[in-house]
Motif scaffolding. Structure first.
Motif, PDB file in Angstrom:
ATOM      1  N   ALA A  35       6.137 -21.134   7.690  1.00 41.17           N
ATOM      2  CA  ALA A  35       6.297 -19.691   7.541  1.00 41.17           C
ATOM      3  C   ALA A  35       4.921 -19.113   7.254  1.00 41.17           C
ATOM      4  N   GLN A  36       4.557 -18.075   8.000  1.00 45.95           N
ATOM      5  CA  GLN A  36       3.225 -17.488   7.835  1.00 45.95           C
ATOM      6  C   GLN A  36       3.314 -15.979   7.670  1.00 45.95           C
ATOM      7  N   PRO A  37       3.339 -15.499   6.433  1.00 45.44           N
ATOM      8  CA  PRO A  37       3.196 -14.058   6.214  1.00 45.44           C
ATOM      9  C   PRO A  37       1.733 -13.661   6.435  1.00 45.44           C
ATOM     10  N   SER A  38       1.524 -12.512   7.063  1.00 47.10           N
ATOM     11  CA  SER A  38       0.163 -12.026   7.283  1.00 47.10           C
ATOM     12  C   SER A  38       0.136 -10.522   7.075  1.00 47.10           C
ATOM     13  N   VAL A  39      -1.020 -10.034   6.671  1.00 45.47           N
ATOM     14  CA  VAL A  39      -1.184  -8.611   6.453  1.00 45.47           C
ATOM     15  C   VAL A  39      -2.505  -8.174   7.063  1.00 45.47           C
ATOM     16  N   LEU A  40      -2.468  -7.045   7.742  1.00 47.84           N
ATOM     17  CA  LEU A  40      -3.666  -6.446   8.335  1.00 47.84           C
ATOM     18  C   LEU A  40      -3.828  -5.061   7.713  1.00 47.84           C
ATOM     19  N   LYS A  41      -4.957  -4.846   7.051  1.00 52.43           N
ATOM     20  CA  LYS A  41      -5.164  -3.556   6.397  1.00 52.43           C
ATOM     21  C   LYS A  41      -6.587  -3.086   6.625  1.00 52.43           C
ATOM     22  N   SER A  42      -6.753  -1.751   6.543  1.00 51.10           N
ATOM     23  CA  SER A  42      -8.053  -1.151   6.818  1.00 51.10           C
ATOM     24  C   SER A  42      -8.314  -0.042   5.816  1.00 51.10           C
ATOM     25  N   ASN A  43      -9.508   0.532   5.923  1.00 49.58           N
ATOM     26  CA  ASN A  43      -9.882   1.620   5.025  1.00 49.58           C
ATOM     27  C   ASN A  43      -9.493   2.987   5.581  1.00 49.58           C
ATOM     28  N   THR A  44      -8.582   3.000   6.545  1.00 42.79           N
ATOM     29  CA  THR A  44      -8.104   4.264   7.112  1.00 42.79           C
ATOM     30  C   THR A  44      -6.787   4.647   6.435  1.00 42.79           C
ATOM     31  N   ASP A  45      -6.202   5.727   6.903  1.00 42.49           N
ATOM     32  CA  ASP A  45      -4.936   6.183   6.355  1.00 42.49           C
ATOM     33  C   ASP A  45      -3.746   5.401   6.906  1.00 42.49           C
TER      34      ASP A  45
END
Length: 905
Positions: free
Chosen positions: A566-576
Motif C-alpha cells: 500500500a502506497q499513500p502519496s501526497v503532492l503539494k505545492s506553494n500555490t492555492d
C-alpha cells in the motif's frame, strides 16, 4: 654401535618420507592458441601407484600428497595429441609448479562433445554467465571484441552494448564499479585476455543484492571477473595518430593489478568524436580498425578527457573503490528536421535548420566504502559529487506551414548552464543468528541544481513584405533545485529452511524549488523589462510512504514471491491548489523455474508511482519559444505504472544453441499527457500552439524480444537471429479531444559469424525495420517507414604480422516524406604488427571512403512526429601507432578448486 647406525638410518628414512608426503604438484594445460584446455585427463604415475584428475575451467590441475620425487605426467584431451613428460625433483621439495603443457590438435580424431561438463553459458536466476575461454580471440583483443561473440549480447557500431534486447547501463570488475560503471570505458580498454567470466546481471540495487528482495525494474549490467593468473601485474595500451583534415587522436590506458588492489588511468585527446566517461564513446585503437572515433554521433566533436580508478582493501574488513573523471567537450552540429504536429483539422509542419555549438566541462567523483564489521554486520557508504558547466548557442531558421497559413523567421538561443550535484547512500545490514533472519536499512539523498542564464531572440518575417513582423527578446534567469531523500527498511523472518516472510517500509521525499525571472522586449533596441506573468517562484513536494509484505519460497528447482503493498502519496505545492492525496494498492509477484543449469523461465509483476515534472506542474505559461508555448497544470496527480514481464532463457549444451526471449507489458493510469491547443495566425498573434497537461488513462506499451544463436562445426560458423516488436499506444489531446497515436516498430536481424580458418574473420548481417505511426483523430501525419540495411565486417590476417580489415554498411530507406538518403558507408584499414608478441602496430585507416555519412531518425510521440537529419564525421584518413604492454605474475596463493565437471574440446 650397530643399533646407533640402524636408528640413524631409520630417522633419515622417516624424514625423507615425511618430506615427500607433503609434496604438491600443480600445472596448467593450454592449446596452441593459448586458450585453456578444460576437462583434459591428467595422469600422474610413480613407481608404486597412479593418480588421475582433470583440468578445471582455467585449464589448471593439482595433485597433493605425492610421495615420490620421480614421476611422469600424461595429458590426454579429446581432439588433441597426447603429451607425456617425466620429472625428477629434490626429495625435500614440498611444492612444484610445472611449466605449462601445450597440446596440439589431432586432426585424426573425431569432433565430439561430451555433455556432462561445464557449459559455456550458465543461468542462475538474475545472472547469466559466459565462460570466456570458450571463445577464440586474437592477440590484443579487447573486451568489446569478446562481447561481439557472446550470444544474446550485441555491440553496435557506436560501441553501445545491449544484452537480451536491453541496454547495458553499468560495468563492474569483480563486482565493483569500474570508472563509475562507464560501459565503453571498460569494454574498449580492458584486454579480453585478463577476463575469466562475463556475467549479465539484472541489478535491483545494493540492498536487493544483500537481502534478495527485488522491487521495481532491474538495470542490465555486466560484471567482468578477472582470471586468477592475471590478478597480479600491469598493462598499458596507447595510441597516437594523425590524418588529413587536421584529424588527430591520442589515448593511453594504464592499469595495475596487485591481488586486491586495482589502479587505472585513462587519458584521451582527439577530434574524431571518440568520447569517454559517460559520453558516447568510440574506438581508441587496439586490435580494431573499423573507426578511429564515433563517426555515428551527431556533429563534429573535440574531446579532452582524463580519469583515475582506484580499488583496494584497507585491512581485512574495509574495501574502498571509486573514480574521478574530467571531460572537456566541444561540439558543432548542423541539423534539419521536419516536425508534424496534429491539430483537430489541421497539421502544423515545422521545417527547421539548426546550427548549434556547445562547450561543456564535466567533473565527476564516485566513491564506495564497504565495511564488513563482522560475520553478522555489513556497512556500505557511497558518496558522489559532480559538477558541470555548459555554454551553447543555437541558431534556428524555421518555416511553419499549415493548410491555411505560413510563417518563417529565425530564433537565437544563448545558454549558460551550471549543474552542481552531490549525494550519497548508506546501506546497513544485520544478519541475526538464525538462518535467513535479516534486517536491512538503506538511506539515500541527493541534491542537484541547475542555474541557467538564457538569452532568446526571435524574429518573424512577413511573407509578403519580407520585413520583420514580430520581434521578441527574452532574458531568462532560472535557478532550479531538486532535493531527494529515500529510506527503506526490510526485515526477513524465516519460516523454514526454504520459506520466509519479508516486511518492508519505504519513505520518499522529493522537493523541486524553482526561481524564474523573465525580462521581455517586443521592439528591437529596447531594454527588456520584467515580465510578471512569466516570472515565478514555485515549489512542490512529492511524499510517499510504502508498506509491504512478501512471502518468499526458495527451492532447488524454483523460487517465487508473493507480496502486497500500500502506497499513500501526497503532492503539494506553494500555490492555492489543495494537496493531492492518493493511495495505490497493488500486488507484486515473481516466479522463476529452473529446468536445468542452462534453462530457466521467470515472471515478474511490479507497480510504481511517478510524480509529474516541474515543467508539467508550474502554474505559468512559458513563452521561451515564441510560437510554441507551454503552460503547466498544478492540479496534476502522480502517475501509476503496472509492469509485467515474462522471460525464457535456454542454452542447449549439446548443440550449443542459445535462445533468449522476453515479453513485457506496461500500462499507466493517470498518465500525464499533453493537450495541444491550436491558435490561428492573425495580425496581432502569431502563436501557433500551446501545450497544456492533464491526467488520462489508456496509455500502454508492449515489447517482445528474442535472440537465437546456433553454432556449427565447433563454433567455426555461428548463425544469429534477433528480433523485436514494440507497440506503443500513446495518448494525447488535440484541442481538448482525445487522440490515440499508435506506433508499431518491428525489427529483424540476421547475422552470420565465420571463423572457419585462423586467418579470416567474416561477419555479414542484414537488418529490416518497419515503423508505422497512425492517429485516430487526424490521419494527415500518419507515416509508414521501411528501412533495410546490410552490413559486413571482415578481417584478413596474412604474412603472420599483417592485417587487412574493414566494414561496409548499406541502408535503403523508404517512406520518409522529405528526405531521401540511402548511404553506403565503407571503412577500411591496413595494419602491420611488430615484435614477437605483436605488442605494437602501425595502422593506416580510411573512414567513410565514399563520403556519405549522415544521420537519419524518425520519432513519434503523442500527436507529434519528427523526422531529423544532421551532420556527422565524414571521410578522412589517419595513420596511427598502437602499443600494448602487459606483464602478469599470477597469484600462486589462489589456486582454484578442482571441480568435478568436465568439458572436452
Amino acid at each position: 654401535m650397530k643399533k646407533f647406525i640402524l636408528l640413524s638410518l631409520l630417522i633419515t628414512s622417516l624424514s625423507a618420507l615425511k618430506a615427500q608426503t607433503n609434496m604438491q604438484v600443480t600445472g596448467i594445460v593450454k592449446d596452441t592458441t593459448n586458450l585453456s584446455v578444460i576437462g583434459a585427463s591428467v595422469q600422474l604415475a610413480t613407481a608404486k601407484d597412479t593418480i588421475l584428475t582433470s583440468t578445471n575451467v582455467d585449464g589448471v590441475f593439482s595433485f597433493s600428497n605425492i610421495k615420490a620425487a620421480q614421476f611422469s605426467i600424461t595429458i590426454k584431451g579429446l581432439g588433441y595429441q597426447t603429451v607425456k613428460k617425466t620429472y625428477t625433483f629434490s626429495p625435500n621439495s614440498t611444492s612444484e609448479a610445472l611449466t605449462p603443457f601445450i597440446l596440439k590438435n589431432d586432426a585424426k580424431m573425431l569432433n565430439e562433445v561430451v555433455v556432462n561438463g561445464t557449459p559455456d553459458v550458465t543461468v542462475k536466476e538474475d545472472t547469466l554467465q559466459y565462460r570466456v575461454d570458450s571463445y577464440q580471440l586474437k592477440e590484443n583483443a579487447l573486451a568489446e571484441d569478446l562481447l561481439k561473440k557472446l550470444p544474446g549480447i550485441e555491440v553496435d557500431k557506436d560501441g553501445n552494448v545491449t544484452a537480451q534486447g536491453k541496454a547495458v547501463t553499468k560495468i563492474r570488475i569483480n563486482g565493483k564499479d569500474f570508472f563509475g560503471g562507464d560501459v565503453k570505458t571498460a569494454t574498449q580498454q580492458l584486454p579480453a585476455s585478463v577476463l575469466r567470466n562475463v556475467q549479465v546481471i539484472d541489478d535491483y540495487g545494493d540492498q536487493a543484492n544483500i537481502t534478495g528482495v527485488r522491487d521495481g525494474e532491474a538495470d542490465k549490467i555486466l560484471n567482468f571477473t578477472i582470471r586468477e593468473d592475471k590478478n597480479k601485474g600491469y598493462l598499458a595500451r596507447g595510441i597516437v595518430g594523425g590524418g588529413n583534415e587536421d584529424r588527430y587522436q591520442a589515448s593511453v590506458f594504464l592499469a595495475s593489478f596487485n591481488n586486491t588492489q586495482q589502479l587505472a588511468l585513462l587519458g584521451n585527446l582527439n577530434n574524431t568524436n571518440a568520447n569517454i566517461f559517460n559520453l558516447t564513446s568510440g574506438s581508441t585503437g587496439g586490435g580494431r580498425g573499423r573507426r578511429g572515433g564515433n563517426a555515428n554521433s551527431d556533429g563534429l566533436t573535440n574531446v579532452n578527457s582524463i580519469g583515475f580508478n582506484y580499488k583496494d582493501e584497507w585491512g581485512k574488513k574495509i574495501t574502498a573503490y571509486g573514480s574521478y573523471s574530467f571531460t572537456n567537450r566541444d561540439n558543432a552540429t548542423v541539423s534539419s528536421s521536419l516536425q508534424e504536429i496534429l491539430a483537430q483539422d489541421n497539421v502544423f509542419r515545422n521545417n527547421n535548420i539548426n546550427n548549434a555549438n556547445t562547450l561543456s566541462n564535466d567533473h565527476r567523483i564516485n566513491f564506495n566504502f564497504e565495511y564488513k564489521i563482522d560475520t553478522l554486520n555489513y556497512l556500505k557508504i557511497t558518496p558522489n559529487i559532480s559538477f558541470g558547466k555548459n555554454n551553447s548557442d543555437n541558431l534556428n531558421i524555421f518555416d511553419i506551414n499549415t493548410q491555411r497559413t505560413n510563417s518563417n523567421g529565425t530564433s537565437l538561443n544563448l545558454n549558460d548552464v551550471t549543474t552542481p550535484n552531490y549525494g550519497g547512500e548508506i546501506l546497513y545490514n544485520h544478519r541475526f543468528g538464525a538462518k535467513a533472519r535479516n534486517l536491512s536499512l538503506n538511506a539515500d539523498f541527493s541534491s542537484s541544481s541547475t542555474s541557467q542564464n538564457q538569452n532568446y531572440l526571435y524574429e518573424l518575417d512577413n511573407t509578403l513584405s519580407g520585413q520583420i513582423e514580430r520581434y521578441q527578446q527574452q532574458l531568462i534567469n532560472g535557478d532550479n533545485r531538486n532535493n531527494n531523500v529515500g529510506i527503506r527498511v526490510s526485515y526477513q523472518e524465516p519460516i523454514s529452511d526454504t520459506k520466509n516472510l519479508e516486511f518492508n517500509y519505504a519513505y520518499g521525499f522529493a522537493r523541486a524549488d524553482n526561481d524564474r525571472i523573465v525580462r521581455n522586449a517586443d521592439t528591437e533596441g529596447v531594454e527588456p523589462v520584467l515580465d510578471i506573468d512569466q516570472s515565478n517562484q514555485f515549489t512542490f513536494d512529492f511524499i510517499t510512504n510504502r508498506f509491504g509484505v512478501n512471502y518468499r519460497v526458495n527451492e532447488k528447482k524454483y523460487n517465487y514471491s508473493l507480496g502486497f503493498s500500500a502506497q499513500p502519496s501526497v503532492l503539494k505545492s506553494n500555490t492555492d491548489v489543495p494537496d493531492r492525496n492518493i493511495t495505490n494498492l497493488f500486488p507484486s509477484a515473481r516466479f522463476s523455474y529452473k529446468f536445468s543449469k542452462t534453462k530457466e523461465l521467470s515472471f515478474r509483476y511490479d507497480g510504481r508511482a511517478n510524480q509529474p515534472t516541474y515543467t508539467q506542474l508550474q502554474p505559468i505559461t512559458d513563452q521561451s519559444n515564441a510560437q510554441f508555448w507551454v503552460t503547466g497544470n498544478s492540479d496534476l496527480i502522480p502517475e501509476f505504472t503496472n509492469s509485467m514481464s515474462l522471460r525464457y532463457n535456454n542454452y542447449d549444451f549439446a548443440s550449443g544453441n542459445v535462445l533468449f526471449t522476453n515479453l513485457s507489458f506496461n500500462t499507466t493510469n493517470d498518465k500525464v499527457t499533453t493537450n495541444t491547443i491550436s491558435f490561428p495566425i492573425t495580425s496581432d498573434s502569431t502563436v501557433l500552439q500551446e501545450n497544456r497537461f492533464l491526467n488520462t488513462d489508456g496509455y500502454y506499451t508492449v515489447n517482445g524480444f528474442y535472440a537465437f544463436s546456433k553454432p556449427f562445426q565447433e563454433k567455426k560458423y555461428t548463425l544469429r537471429f534477433r528480433g523485436s516488436a514494440i507497440y506503443n499506444n500513446n495518448i494525447s489531446f488535440i484541442d481538448n479531444i482525445k487522440n490515440e497515436g499508435r506506433n508499431l516498430i518491428l525489427s529483424q536481424r540476421l547475422g552470420f559469424q565465420v571463423n572457419a580458418v585462423s586467418w579470416l574473420e567474416f561477419t555479414p548481417e542484414a537488418t529490416y525495420t518497419y515503423n508505422k505511426n497512425t492517429n485516430t483523430k487526424n490521419t494527415r501525419a500518419n507515416a509508414e517507414i521501411n528501412s533495410l540495411g546490410f552490413g559486413l565486417d571482415t578481417k584478413i590476417y596474412f604474412l603472420k604480422t599483417w592485417i587487412f580489415g574493414g566494414n561496409l554498411e548499406k541502408t535503403f530507406n523508404s517512406g520518409f516524406s522529405t528526405i531521401n538518403t540511402n548511404p553506403l558507408i565503407i571503412n577500411s584499414y591496413l595494419e602491420k604488427q611488430f615484435f614477437k608478441d605483436k605488442r605494437a602496430s602501425l595502422k593506416l585507416q580510411a573512414f567513410d571512403i565514399l563520403d556519405q555519412n549522415t544521420s537519419l531518425a524518425f520519432v513519434a510521440t503523442g500527436n507529434t512526429s519528427t523526422l531529423s537529419q544532421s551532420n556527422r564525421l565524414s571521410r578522412y584518413f589517419m595513420m596511427s601507432l598502437t602499443f600494448n604492454i602487459s606483464k602478469f605474475a599470477g597469484n600462486s596463493t589462489n589456486i582454484p578448486d578442482m571441480g568435478g565437471e568436465r568439458r572436452y574440446r
